[in-house]
Design a protein around this motif. Structure first.
Motif, PDB file in Angstrom:
ATOM      1  N   ASN A  69      59.106 -34.501  10.350  1.00 54.47           N
ATOM      2  CA  ASN A  69      57.453 -33.905   9.793  1.00 54.47           C
ATOM      3  C   ASN A  69      56.496 -34.787  10.332  1.00 54.47           C
ATOM      4  OD1 ASN A  69      56.072 -31.734   8.339  1.00 54.47           O
ATOM      5  ND2 ASN A  69      55.723 -33.355   6.861  1.00 54.47           N
ATOM      6  N   PRO A 122      50.565 -39.022   7.720  1.00 54.67           N
ATOM      7  CA  PRO A 122      50.949 -37.872   8.708  1.00 54.67           C
ATOM      8  C   PRO A 122      51.585 -36.605   8.076  1.00 54.67           C
ATOM      9  CG  PRO A 122      52.275 -39.741   8.749  1.00 54.67           C
ATOM     10  CD  PRO A 122      51.586 -40.035   7.612  1.00 54.67           C
ATOM     11  N   ALA A 123      51.961 -36.240   6.990  1.00 53.01           N
ATOM     12  CA  ALA A 123      52.242 -35.368   6.311  1.00 53.01           C
ATOM     13  C   ALA A 123      50.777 -34.422   6.163  1.00 53.01           C
ATOM     14  CB  ALA A 123      53.205 -35.483   4.915  1.00 53.01           C
ATOM     15  N   ALA A 136      53.563 -34.286  13.150  1.00 53.35           N
ATOM     16  CA  ALA A 136      52.266 -34.651  13.031  1.00 53.35           C
ATOM     17  C   ALA A 136      51.269 -35.248  13.917  1.00 53.35           C
ATOM     18  CB  ALA A 136      52.039 -35.346  11.409  1.00 53.35           C
ATOM     19  N   ALA A 142      48.189 -34.926   7.819  1.00 53.17           N
ATOM     20  CA  ALA A 142      47.649 -34.521   9.059  1.00 53.17           C
ATOM     21  C   ALA A 142      48.467 -33.174   9.629  1.00 53.17           C
ATOM     22  CB  ALA A 142      47.865 -35.694  10.004  1.00 53.17           C
ATOM     23  N   ARG A 143      49.837 -33.050   9.388  1.00 50.84           N
ATOM     24  CA  ARG A 143      50.490 -31.896   9.989  1.00 50.84           C
ATOM     25  C   ARG A 143      49.920 -30.755   9.214  1.00 50.84           C
ATOM     26  NH1 ARG A 143      53.217 -29.270  13.336  1.00 50.84           N
ATOM     27  NH2 ARG A 143      54.993 -27.657  12.312  1.00 50.84           N
ATOM     28  N   ASP A 196      46.485 -29.604  10.651  1.00 55.90           N
ATOM     29  CA  ASP A 196      46.765 -29.004  12.015  1.00 55.90           C
ATOM     30  C   ASP A 196      47.306 -27.524  11.727  1.00 55.90           C
ATOM     31  OD1 ASP A 196      46.035 -31.014  13.268  1.00 55.90           O
ATOM     32  OD2 ASP A 196      48.236 -31.830  13.821  1.00 55.90           O
TER      33      ASP A 196
END
Lengths: 260, 342
Positions: B171, A23-24, B175, A26-27, A30
């Motif tokens: 975080n 997810p990090a 996401a 993905a962030r 983005d």
């Protein structure tokens, strides 16, 4: 002509993302998308570890690397230290959730970093600065993290190979290179034996002016015939047939270690 | 000025309570104090050193039956007394001691055919006085521990809110907001619940069920970040879910297991959690992969010390916490008295 100029003006910044948490990554993806209008950029790769990151860089050069500090296997800071062996290392921007000591070190050494959760405004500013600013030298990253590295990096024709310290049998200085010997391979690195000795004092012991040996692999000693290399004794190392001479100067110290 | 600040840590927000008569530590203290009092009385009454032994024997002949009968009755009535409130509980406990002392002494006298009414009355009064003195001692002792409990709670708070976890979770939620808004909502809800529990000012024991639910919410958040790298195997005895435990008994240990056992590993790793009963003991076991090269990371010892301290405050000598390294795994084992939630 005009079109060519315009093209060069929008040559996107090549960015590598290195973070172990999906997810990090993905962030960051983005946010890089979001600020593309402000700072043209292209993601050349995403890596889940420092080792993967170095692999990716060998085939996909990058201008900037966004690097998480807290990763398994190899910390982001060690990754940055190894990067500096590349001919044109990417500018490094660290990303961290909370690491007070690292952040202090970044501040002191003017190293760029972003705090998680990362904000889009900050990432654009950091990219602009990285694109324009001067590259930091290797010694800066060594200062940021003075801990011993967990790998030695070998630059073979532009490609970095990492050798885990745990696999090193001995290091031997020869002219301007140091030979790194593992069970299966031999590598040449450009380094000073004195610096390596200082960095890895907990793992390696000096047995000769030109040789450091893995402490935990010393299995015994053998008396040498005649006078070879100012030495009466040689070290026997697990997993290695060679007999490495111990200089008379180092003998007392090496013997004391073997006893303990 | 220092005194002005102290009350802001609310340490007197709970009224006094009777000691837990089922706790081994409490029972041991009562036995010790009563026998010490008997010995003191023997010393006073003995004319010569040689008489101390026989005097002590004479006194304990009357004291021990009353003492054991009272302890047994208080053990049985423990839950009822606790519900009465302090003043009534105090009075009832004294009444129990008085009644049983009188009863035991009467039975013993009748067996020996020498009923001595004035002597019996003095004995009962002495027993009640001693009991009142001891209850007061327990009240003062628990008061003395009160600030320690508040302090332990504050420390626990600091040990628990690991900024690393909070910021990484936020975080991760950021996401997934765009691609999976539902999951992002769930994550924020879990985070809110987790922090409500972290900040709860509560010294009462809670059912294990609630602590397990909290751990599951925490692990949901970590799953979001770590994905398949984090594997958790639960093994729970359903009856053990009813056990009363100090709040935040398990969550800090699970968080440590993730931080020290899963995050430093490149490959997937498993956390194993076992919650079971062994007779009247609650057993909790937890294990995670061990990474010796990451032992310099701080935080583990602090959480352990804090949990050990709270176990001691709640269960005295009847709880224990052990840790050890067993091959490639780090193990924690806890044992405490099983008290069923009402």
């Amino acid at each position: 002509m005009t079109s060519l100029n315009q093209e060069s003006a929008v040559t996107p910044l090549r960015v590598l993302i290195v973070d172990d948490e999906p997810p990090a990554r993905a962030r960051l993806r983005d946010l890089l998308d979001d600020c593309r209008a402000q700072v043209p950029n292209a993601i050349v790769g995403e890596a889940g570890s420092g080792l993967e990151g170095l692999d990716l860089l060998a085939s996909n050069p990058a201008d900037v690397a966004l690097v998480d500090i807290h990763m398994p296997g190899m910390s982001g800071i060690e990754f940055a230290r190894h990067l500096q062996l590349l001919e044109v290392p990417p500018a490094v921007i660290f990303v961290t959730a909370h690491d007070r000591y690292a952040v202090e070190a970044f501040e002191v050494n003017a190293v760029d970093y972003l705090l998680k959760p990362v904000r889009s405004g900050r990432i654009a500013a950091a990219l602009k600065k990285a694109a324009a600013g001067p590259r930091l030298g290797r010694e800066v990253f060594d200062r940021v993290d003075p801990h011993p590295r967990r790998f030695l990096s070998v630059n073979e024709r532009g490609r970095l190979t990492l050798v885990p310290l745990a696999e090193v049998l001995y290091l031997k200085a020869e002219l301007k290179y140091v030979t790194v010997r593992t069970r299966e391979h031999e590598y040449l690195i450009e380094a000073s034996l004195a610096q390596l000795e200082a960095e890895f004092a907990a793992l390696l012991i000096r047995i000769h002016r030109n040789c450091l040996v893995a402490r935990r692999l010393i299995r015994g000693f053998e008396r040498l015939e005649g006078d070879v290399a100012e030495a009466n004794w040689a070290v026997l190392i697990e997993g290695c047939q060679e007999r490495l001479p111990v200089s008379r100067r180092q003998w007392a110290q090496v013997k004391a270690l073997a006893k303990s | 000025m220092a005194e002005d600040k102290a009350p802001s840590i609310r340490q007197n927000d709970r009224s006094d309570a009777l000691p837990d008569f089922r706790n081994l530590g409490v029972v041991a203290r009562i036995l010790l104090m009563v026998n010490a009092a008997a010995l003191a009385a023997a010393l006073v009454r003995a004319q010569r050193v040689a008489e101390i032994g026989s005097q002590f024997f004479q006194i304990t002949f009357w004291v021990e039956p009353a003492l054991f009968a009272s302890l047994a009755a208080l053990y049985a009535a423990s839950a009822v007394l606790a519900r009465l409130g302090y003043a009534w509980g105090f009075a009832c406990a004294l009444a129990i001691v008085a009644a049983l002392t009188a009863a035991m002494a009467t039975v013993q006298s009748l067996l020996g055919h020498n009923l001595d009414w004035p002597g019996l009355l003095v004995g009962v009064l002495l027993a009640v006085a001693l009991a009142a003195l001891m209850l007061e001692y327990f009240r003062v002792r628990s008061r003395a521990f009160s600030p320690a409990l508040a302090e332990a709670r504050l420390q626990a708070l600091q040990a628990r809110i690991r900024p690393h976890f909070l910021f990484n979770s936020l975080n991760a939620v950021l996401a997934i907001i765009r691609v999976d808004p539902k999951r992002a909502q769930d994550a924020i809800e879990d985070l809110a619940d987790l922090f409500r529990s972290l900040l709860a000012d509560d010294r009462q024991l809670i059912p294990m069920r609630e602590e397990i639910a909290l751990c599951r919410q925490y692990l949901n958040l970590e799953h979001l970040r770590l994905g398949e790298r984090l594997q958790v195997h639960w093994s729970i005895d359903p009856e053990a879910e009813n056990a009363l435990v100090p709040p935040m008994l398990l969550q800090p240990l699970v968080e440590n297991a993730v931080y020290h056992g899963i995050e430093p590993g490149l490959a997937a790793g498993a956390i194993e959690i076992r919650i079971g009963l062994d007779g009247d003991r609650l057993l909790v076991g937890l294990s995670n992969p061990y990474h010796p090269e990451h032992q310099h990371r701080q935080g583990n010892r602090m959480a352990l010390a804090n949990i050990r301290e709270r176990l001691l405050l709640h269960f005295d000598v009847e709880a224990k916490l052990d840790t050890g390294i067993d091959g490639e795994r780090y193990r924690i084992g806890m044992a405490m008295p099983y008290r069923r939630a009402p």
